[in-house]
Design a protein around this motif. Sequence first.
Motif, PDB file in Angstrom:
ATOM      1  N   VAL A   1       9.418  22.012 -30.549  1.00  0.00           N
ATOM      2  CA  VAL A   1       8.803  23.180 -30.906  1.00  0.00           C
ATOM      3  C   VAL A   1       9.891  24.368 -30.421  1.00  0.00           C
ATOM      4  CG1 VAL A   1       7.026  25.050 -30.672  1.00  0.00           C
ATOM      5  CG2 VAL A   1       6.390  22.557 -30.924  1.00  0.00           C
ATOM      6  N   GLY A   2      10.345  25.180 -31.514  1.00  0.00           N
ATOM      7  CA  GLY A   2      11.186  26.237 -30.982  1.00  0.00           C
ATOM      8  C   GLY A   2      12.478  26.165 -30.573  1.00  0.00           C
ATOM      9  N   VAL A   3      13.125  24.731 -30.710  1.00  0.00           N
ATOM     10  CA  VAL A   3      14.481  24.355 -30.324  1.00  0.00           C
ATOM     11  C   VAL A   3      15.395  25.005 -31.514  1.00  0.00           C
ATOM     12  CG1 VAL A   3      16.012  22.721 -29.365  1.00  0.00           C
ATOM     13  CG2 VAL A   3      13.615  22.439 -28.962  1.00  0.00           C
TER      14      VAL A   3
ATOM     15  N   ARG B   1       5.405  31.938 -29.982  1.00  0.00           N
ATOM     16  CA  ARG B   1       5.638  33.102 -29.193  1.00  0.00           C
ATOM     17  C   ARG B   1       4.821  34.386 -29.736  1.00  0.00           C
ATOM     18  NH1 ARG B   1      11.630  31.586 -29.631  1.00  0.00           N
ATOM     19  NH2 ARG B   1      12.313  30.561 -27.955  1.00  0.00           N
ATOM     20  N   GLU B   2       4.342  34.052 -30.757  1.00  0.00           N
ATOM     21  CA  GLU B   2       3.450  35.389 -31.444  1.00  0.00           C
ATOM     22  C   GLU B   2       2.451  35.333 -30.354  1.00  0.00           C
ATOM     23  OE1 GLU B   2       3.966  36.901 -34.912  1.00  0.00           O
ATOM     24  OE2 GLU B   2       5.762  36.322 -34.060  1.00  0.00           O
ATOM     25  N   PRO B   3       1.875  36.850 -30.422  1.00  0.00           N
ATOM     26  CA  PRO B   3       0.854  37.376 -29.381  1.00  0.00           C
ATOM     27  C   PRO B   3      -0.526  36.622 -29.810  1.00  0.00           C
ATOM     28  CG  PRO B   3       1.714  39.232 -30.665  1.00  0.00           C
ATOM     29  CD  PRO B   3       2.476  38.089 -31.014  1.00  0.00           C
ATOM     30  N   ASP B   4      -0.610  36.323 -30.918  1.00  0.00           N
ATOM     31  CA  ASP B   4      -2.134  35.806 -31.275  1.00  0.00           C
ATOM     32  C   ASP B   4      -1.898  34.257 -31.479  1.00  0.00           C
ATOM     33  OD1 ASP B   4      -0.558  36.021 -33.445  1.00  0.00           O
ATOM     34  OD2 ASP B   4      -2.169  36.661 -35.020  1.00  0.00           O
ATOM     35  N   PHE B   5      -1.097  33.621 -31.099  1.00  0.00           N
ATOM     36  CA  PHE B   5      -0.770  32.048 -31.549  1.00  0.00           C
ATOM     37  C   PHE B   5      -2.202  31.496 -31.227  1.00  0.00           C
ATOM     38  CE2 PHE B   5       0.554  27.983 -29.743  1.00  0.00           C
ATOM     39  CZ  PHE B   5       0.976  27.297 -31.046  1.00  0.00           C
TER      40      PHE B   5
ATOM     41  N   LEU C   1       5.769  20.464 -25.667  1.00  0.00           N
ATOM     42  CA  LEU C   1       6.880  20.955 -26.192  1.00  0.00           C
ATOM     43  C   LEU C   1       7.273  22.248 -26.121  1.00  0.00           C
ATOM     44  CD1 LEU C   1       6.924  18.799 -29.590  1.00  0.00           C
ATOM     45  CD2 LEU C   1       8.391  18.483 -27.881  1.00  0.00           C
ATOM     46  N   ILE C   2       6.074  23.072 -26.156  1.00  0.00           N
ATOM     47  CA  ILE C   2       6.189  24.454 -25.672  1.00  0.00           C
ATOM     48  C   ILE C   2       6.571  24.861 -24.379  1.00  0.00           C
ATOM     49  CG2 ILE C   2       5.102  26.721 -25.402  1.00  0.00           C
ATOM     50  CD1 ILE C   2       3.194  26.059 -27.996  1.00  0.00           C
ATOM     51  N   ALA C   3       6.139  23.904 -23.524  1.00  0.00           N
ATOM     52  CA  ALA C   3       6.585  23.854 -21.812  1.00  0.00           C
ATOM     53  C   ALA C   3       8.222  23.722 -21.838  1.00  0.00           C
ATOM     54  CB  ALA C   3       5.762  22.888 -21.338  1.00  0.00           C
TER      55      ALA C   3
END
Length: 354
Positions: A20-22, A48-52, A311-313
């Motif tokens: 995720v996000g790489v 990374r969106e505030p309302d994820f 994956l976010i971690a």
Amino acid sequence: MLRLGSKQLALPVLQGGMGVGVSLGGLAGAVAACGGMGCISTAQTGFREPDFLQHTAEANLRALKKEIAKAKACAKGAGLVAINAMVATRQYADAVRAAVEAGVDAVICGAGLPLDLPGLVLPETLIAPVVSSARAAQVICKTWLRRFARLPDFIVLEGSEAGGHLGFEETELQEGRCASLDELLPPLLKTLAPFEEKAGRSIPVFVAGGVDGGAGLSHYRKLGAAGVQIATPFIATHECDASPAYKEALLHAKAEDVRIMHSPVGMPGRALNTPLIQRLASGLRQPPVHCTGCIHGCVPAQTPFCITEALIAAVRGDLEHGLFFCGAHVERLTQLTSVQELMDKIAQDWRNSQ
């Protein structure tokens, strides 16, 4: 110059999608600006969106469109911008549609057979499946031809040395019994030949998984491939969208630090042997904190760990709880570089190997 449908690539290099996000708009745009095909992963793009956590689906699609716009602005008309969408995810179809609306050049799909993909895109959108065998390619080509009168614009052949999710049996990976790319490519090319004849055009193949830069590009083009997909080396670039800690983890990794693990997606994967992997190997469970319902078939009460959270971690650099996917030859990464320098080296080594 490699022609793909109505589009062209100056350098036949596809940057593999990494989530995720790489690989988001920053990395994909930089690769495209150098004449290659940059690729944005659609896996939980909106993390990374505030309302994820409250509105996961909406956040993901909103962020995906932002990242495609960012990549295209960075590319300035050079190269191509693609997405990599996992068929196993619940948001697969919506993510593909959103990317097409945002003007993405190509849609690449793996982690399952994308049998309905032609129905989700525009005629001008390039489409490509990720396969690990000639048989999978044949099933996809037959299905697309029968249902949509369409064939792949290109195909990614991913071998067993790739990072992330792998299309091979776990026991074969563990025991090193998987066929090599050199063995997988000829039968795939043979399988594609009658479909190419029907289409009146070629179906270019990009090989992936442990490909060694320009020398690998030269080698596989001599065997009949059109280009290569490269992923892990792009993590060690300034433009990669992962945190500095993620990049450092890979730069310090040795060959013995890589493990084959089982993902909640239902496929084996290759990753660094971090504390998370060690805990899972010992039978411990890391239960989900907040389920976003990302994967078909995942049962939160039973899954050993939440792949989204892991994956976010990782992309944030959390070595204790993160899942750090990487290719089999991560030890070849020695220093941080730029995408331009990496692409220039690939091109130079390709020329020197011809």
